[in-house]
Write a protein that holds these residues in place. Sequence first.
Motif, PDB file in Angstrom:
ATOM      1  N   ALA A 296       0.806  -1.225   0.000  1.00  0.00           N
ATOM      2  CA  ALA A 296       0.000   0.000   0.000  1.00  0.00           C
ATOM      3  C   ALA A 296       0.839   1.276   0.000  1.00  0.00           C
ATOM      4  CB  ALA A 296      -0.933  -0.003   1.208  1.00  0.00           C
ATOM      5  N   ASP A 297       2.048   1.222   0.528  1.00  0.00           N
ATOM      6  CA  ASP A 297       2.896   2.412   0.567  1.00  0.00           C
ATOM      7  C   ASP A 297       3.905   2.458  -0.578  1.00  0.00           C
ATOM      8  OD1 ASP A 297       4.508   0.358   1.379  1.00  0.00           O
ATOM      9  OD2 ASP A 297       5.026   1.220   3.327  1.00  0.00           O
ATOM     10  N   GLY A 298       3.756   1.567  -1.553  1.00  0.00           N
ATOM     11  CA  GLY A 298       4.611   1.580  -2.732  1.00  0.00           C
ATOM     12  C   GLY A 298       5.783   0.633  -2.700  1.00  0.00           C
TER      13      GLY A 298
ATOM     14  N   LEU B 201      -1.224   2.920   5.096  1.00  0.00           N
ATOM     15  CA  LEU B 201       0.065   2.938   5.765  1.00  0.00           C
ATOM     16  C   LEU B 201       0.638   4.351   5.786  1.00  0.00           C
ATOM     17  CD1 LEU B 201       1.681  -0.275   4.198  1.00  0.00           C
ATOM     18  CD2 LEU B 201       0.633  -0.041   6.454  1.00  0.00           C
ATOM     19  N   PRO B 202       1.440   4.654   6.807  1.00  0.00           N
ATOM     20  CA  PRO B 202       2.092   5.971   6.852  1.00  0.00           C
ATOM     21  C   PRO B 202       3.145   6.075   5.761  1.00  0.00           C
ATOM     22  CG  PRO B 202       2.929   4.558   8.601  1.00  0.00           C
ATOM     23  CD  PRO B 202       1.779   3.824   7.977  1.00  0.00           C
ATOM     24  N   PRO B 203       3.610   7.284   5.483  1.00  0.00           N
ATOM     25  CA  PRO B 203       4.667   7.442   4.477  1.00  0.00           C
ATOM     26  C   PRO B 203       5.910   6.643   4.854  1.00  0.00           C
ATOM     27  CG  PRO B 203       3.726   9.561   5.088  1.00  0.00           C
ATOM     28  CD  PRO B 203       3.181   8.566   6.055  1.00  0.00           C
ATOM     29  N   ARG B 204       6.655   6.250   3.863  1.00  0.00           N
ATOM     30  CA  ARG B 204       7.893   5.514   4.101  1.00  0.00           C
ATOM     31  C   ARG B 204       8.919   6.416   4.783  1.00  0.00           C
ATOM     32  NH1 ARG B 204       8.777   2.728  -1.734  1.00  0.00           N
ATOM     33  NH2 ARG B 204      10.537   1.750  -0.682  1.00  0.00           N
ATOM     34  N   PRO B 205       9.741   5.868   5.675  1.00  0.00           N
ATOM     35  CA  PRO B 205      10.689   6.714   6.414  1.00  0.00           C
ATOM     36  C   PRO B 205      11.774   7.279   5.509  1.00  0.00           C
ATOM     37  CG  PRO B 205      11.119   4.400   6.831  1.00  0.00           C
ATOM     38  CD  PRO B 205       9.835   4.459   6.058  1.00  0.00           C
ATOM     39  N   ARG B 206      12.323   8.394   5.929  1.00  0.00           N
ATOM     40  CA  ARG B 206      13.439   8.971   5.195  1.00  0.00           C
ATOM     41  C   ARG B 206      14.662   8.070   5.329  1.00  0.00           C
ATOM     42  NH1 ARG B 206      14.345  14.089   9.308  1.00  0.00           N
ATOM     43  NH2 ARG B 206      14.987  12.884  11.146  1.00  0.00           N
ATOM     44  N   ALA B 207      15.634   8.301   4.474  1.00  0.00           N
ATOM     45  CA  ALA B 207      16.839   7.478   4.488  1.00  0.00           C
ATOM     46  C   ALA B 207      17.594   7.630   5.801  1.00  0.00           C
ATOM     47  CB  ALA B 207      17.749   7.867   3.327  1.00  0.00           C
TER      48      ALA B 207
ATOM     49  N   HIS C 285      -4.154 -11.408   6.542  1.00  0.00           N
ATOM     50  CA  HIS C 285      -4.961 -10.903   7.645  1.00  0.00           C
ATOM     51  C   HIS C 285      -4.770  -9.390   7.696  1.00  0.00           C
ATOM     52  CE1 HIS C 285      -1.632 -10.176  10.460  1.00  0.00           C
ATOM     53  NE2 HIS C 285      -1.148 -11.339  10.137  1.00  0.00           N
ATOM     54  N   PRO C 286      -5.544  -8.643   8.457  1.00  0.00           N
ATOM     55  CA  PRO C 286      -5.548  -7.170   8.340  1.00  0.00           C
ATOM     56  C   PRO C 286      -4.192  -6.494   8.516  1.00  0.00           C
ATOM     57  CG  PRO C 286      -7.475  -7.888   9.554  1.00  0.00           C
ATOM     58  CD  PRO C 286      -6.636  -9.117   9.333  1.00  0.00           C
ATOM     59  N   GLY C 287      -3.303  -7.056   9.325  1.00  0.00           N
ATOM     60  CA  GLY C 287      -2.012  -6.409   9.534  1.00  0.00           C
ATOM     61  C   GLY C 287      -0.869  -7.010   8.738  1.00  0.00           C
ATOM     62  N   SER C 288      -1.185  -7.932   7.835  1.00  0.00           N
ATOM     63  CA  SER C 288      -0.137  -8.664   7.135  1.00  0.00           C
ATOM     64  C   SER C 288       0.536  -7.820   6.059  1.00  0.00           C
ATOM     65  CB  SER C 288      -0.713  -9.925   6.500  1.00  0.00           C
ATOM     66  OG  SER C 288       0.284 -10.597   5.742  1.00  0.00           O
ATOM     67  N   GLU C 289       1.829  -8.008   5.904  1.00  0.00           N
ATOM     68  CA  GLU C 289       2.577  -7.400   4.817  1.00  0.00           C
ATOM     69  C   GLU C 289       2.328  -8.130   3.492  1.00  0.00           C
ATOM     70  OE1 GLU C 289       5.834  -4.603   5.901  1.00  0.00           O
ATOM     71  OE2 GLU C 289       3.708  -4.441   5.431  1.00  0.00           O
TER      72      GLU C 289
ATOM     73  N   PHE D 161       9.840  -8.881   0.309  1.00  0.00           N
ATOM     74  CA  PHE D 161       9.342  -7.513   0.181  1.00  0.00           C
ATOM     75  C   PHE D 161      10.321  -6.536   0.808  1.00  0.00           C
ATOM     76  CE2 PHE D 161       7.524  -9.259   4.091  1.00  0.00           C
ATOM     77  CZ  PHE D 161       7.770  -8.260   5.024  1.00  0.00           C
ATOM     78  N   GLU D 162      10.227  -5.290   0.382  1.00  0.00           N
ATOM     79  CA  GLU D 162      11.054  -4.239   0.955  1.00  0.00           C
ATOM     80  C   GLU D 162      10.696  -4.046   2.427  1.00  0.00           C
ATOM     81  OE1 GLU D 162      12.007  -0.579  -1.442  1.00  0.00           O
ATOM     82  OE2 GLU D 162      10.290  -1.333  -2.595  1.00  0.00           O
ATOM     83  N   ASN D 163      11.716  -3.974   3.253  1.00  0.00           N
ATOM     84  CA  ASN D 163      11.512  -3.799   4.690  1.00  0.00           C
ATOM     85  C   ASN D 163      10.824  -2.461   4.969  1.00  0.00           C
ATOM     86  OD1 ASN D 163      11.807  -3.624   7.539  1.00  0.00           O
ATOM     87  ND2 ASN D 163      13.620  -4.933   7.428  1.00  0.00           N
ATOM     88  N   ARG D 164       9.816  -2.505   5.843  1.00  0.00           N
ATOM     89  CA  ARG D 164       9.106  -1.282   6.212  1.00  0.00           C
ATOM     90  C   ARG D 164       9.966  -0.381   7.086  1.00  0.00           C
ATOM     91  NH1 ARG D 164       3.230  -1.353   9.302  1.00  0.00           N
ATOM     92  NH2 ARG D 164       2.962   0.910   9.478  1.00  0.00           N
ATOM     93  N   PHE D 165      10.959  -0.960   7.746  1.00  0.00           N
ATOM     94  CA  PHE D 165      11.853  -0.205   8.634  1.00  0.00           C
ATOM     95  C   PHE D 165      13.302  -0.451   8.204  1.00  0.00           C
ATOM     96  CE2 PHE D 165       8.066  -1.585  10.939  1.00  0.00           C
ATOM     97  CZ  PHE D 165       7.550  -0.379  11.392  1.00  0.00           C
ATOM     98  N   PRO D 166      13.711   0.057   7.048  1.00  0.00           N
ATOM     99  CA  PRO D 166      15.003  -0.332   6.477  1.00  0.00           C
ATOM    100  C   PRO D 166      16.193   0.404   7.095  1.00  0.00           C
ATOM    101  CG  PRO D 166      13.924   1.246   5.044  1.00  0.00           C
ATOM    102  CD  PRO D 166      12.949   0.956   6.163  1.00  0.00           C
ATOM    103  N   SER D 167      17.306  -0.306   7.187  1.00  0.00           N
ATOM    104  CA  SER D 167      18.557   0.340   7.574  1.00  0.00           C
ATOM    105  C   SER D 167      19.118   1.167   6.424  1.00  0.00           C
ATOM    106  CB  SER D 167      19.586  -0.710   7.991  1.00  0.00           C
ATOM    107  OG  SER D 167      19.134  -1.448   9.106  1.00  0.00           O
ATOM    108  N   PHE D 168      18.839   0.738   5.186  1.00  0.00           N
ATOM    109  CA  PHE D 168      19.278   1.446   3.994  1.00  0.00           C
ATOM    110  C   PHE D 168      18.105   1.550   3.033  1.00  0.00           C
ATOM    111  CE2 PHE D 168      22.841  -1.034   5.645  1.00  0.00           C
ATOM    112  CZ  PHE D 168      23.782  -0.043   5.873  1.00  0.00           C
ATOM    113  N   SER D 169      18.013   2.673   2.321  1.00  0.00           N
ATOM    114  CA  SER D 169      16.926   2.844   1.355  1.00  0.00           C
ATOM    115  C   SER D 169      17.322   3.912   0.353  1.00  0.00           C
ATOM    116  CB  SER D 169      15.618   3.237   2.066  1.00  0.00           C
ATOM    117  OG  SER D 169      15.711   4.557   2.575  1.00  0.00           O
ATOM    118  N   PHE D 170      16.480   4.083  -0.663  1.00  0.00           N
ATOM    119  CA  PHE D 170      16.708   5.110  -1.668  1.00  0.00           C
ATOM    120  C   PHE D 170      15.799   6.311  -1.460  1.00  0.00           C
ATOM    121  CE2 PHE D 170      18.618   1.481  -3.776  1.00  0.00           C
ATOM    122  CZ  PHE D 170      19.780   2.049  -4.291  1.00  0.00           C
TER     123      PHE D 170
END
Length: 363
Positions: free
Chosen positions: A9-11, A33-39, A76-80, A90-99
């Motif tokens: 849902a968040d891309g 879902l909330p916006p994806r976190p900044r890098a 289920h409702p909270g499933s990724e 899938f891309e981690n929702r709480f990544p150590s590294f991102s673009f």
Amino acid sequence: MKRTITHLADGRELFYYDRRDDADRGAVDPRELPPRPRASQMRYDPLMDEWITIAGHRQTRTHLPSPDECPLCPAHPGSEIPSDYDVAVFENRFPSFSFSGDGSTGGYPLGGGFADPGGLSAARPGVGRCEVVCFTSDHDASFGSLSAAQVELVMEAWADRTAELSALPGVEQVFCFENRGAEIGITLPHPHGQIYAYPYVTPRTRHMLGVASRHRGGNLFADVLAAERTGPRVVASNEHWTAFVPAAARYPFEIHVYPHRRVPDLPALDPDQRAAFGPLYTGVLRRLDALFGVAMPYVAAWHQAPVTYRRDLAYLHLQLFSIRRAPDKLKYLAGSESAMGAFVNDVAPEDAARMLREYPITS
């Protein structure tokens, strides 16, 4: 194998790996879902010549949810993952590294948020990618309980993601790994691993390849394998792989698993090597669990060649280690290990190999 790419849902990207070509992957993620976190931000340590990643958003990541709220259980409702699956990545929702981020300092201000006396350090965005690999939709399974066919499918996913992540701009090394057990510090008990696409070559890999570059004769890793294959520290072997306890094991129970034919990374494994890995490796994991009659906590780490740095010296292998040294005792990384990087092992490697060999492989 069928691979399907979709989006959460968040891309974020979600990949299904299926044994059946007719698998329907049309389900959508219905969540808001909330916006994806900044890098994150990387900071250079001039004393150790290493990069340290600052990722404050990871403080809020999901921590040991109940089974009915597990984000890796499907549909289920909270499933990724919106539908049942064989293997999912899938891309981690709480990544150590991102673009994502502001493109300069990862969203962390240099003024006030980062003091640099004397200008010896530096900061840059934590560019890269972190993915979650779900080995099975069965919450109560483990990697050691997977069938040979399921392990092959996981390996296909590892190889596919390694190849694609290695091609991303700025990625220097791809690392596939699994953390298992509360003692290791897992946040989700569902059988899964992770993949980190680092924007630098990690310190351990850089050090190992530096040592290999000074080795006289053949390839250092190949020579280590040749020396171990007929020795007292072999735990298991077949036509294509050997699992052994290294002579200078750092942990009470540490096993290295090498393919007999040298390859730089997971994508380079041929079909025979991929098929032969699962039966040997899951047997080693079951021996670990049988050793003390408890589920062994462990880290399983694939050492692959970096994207460009000294690939000619690398040799793909798996490092598996547990911090449990006895049924009721753990090996803590205390003063010598944590502060000085000087390991002291409580179990002789020859004894560890013998203990593991003595336990029959059970299904």
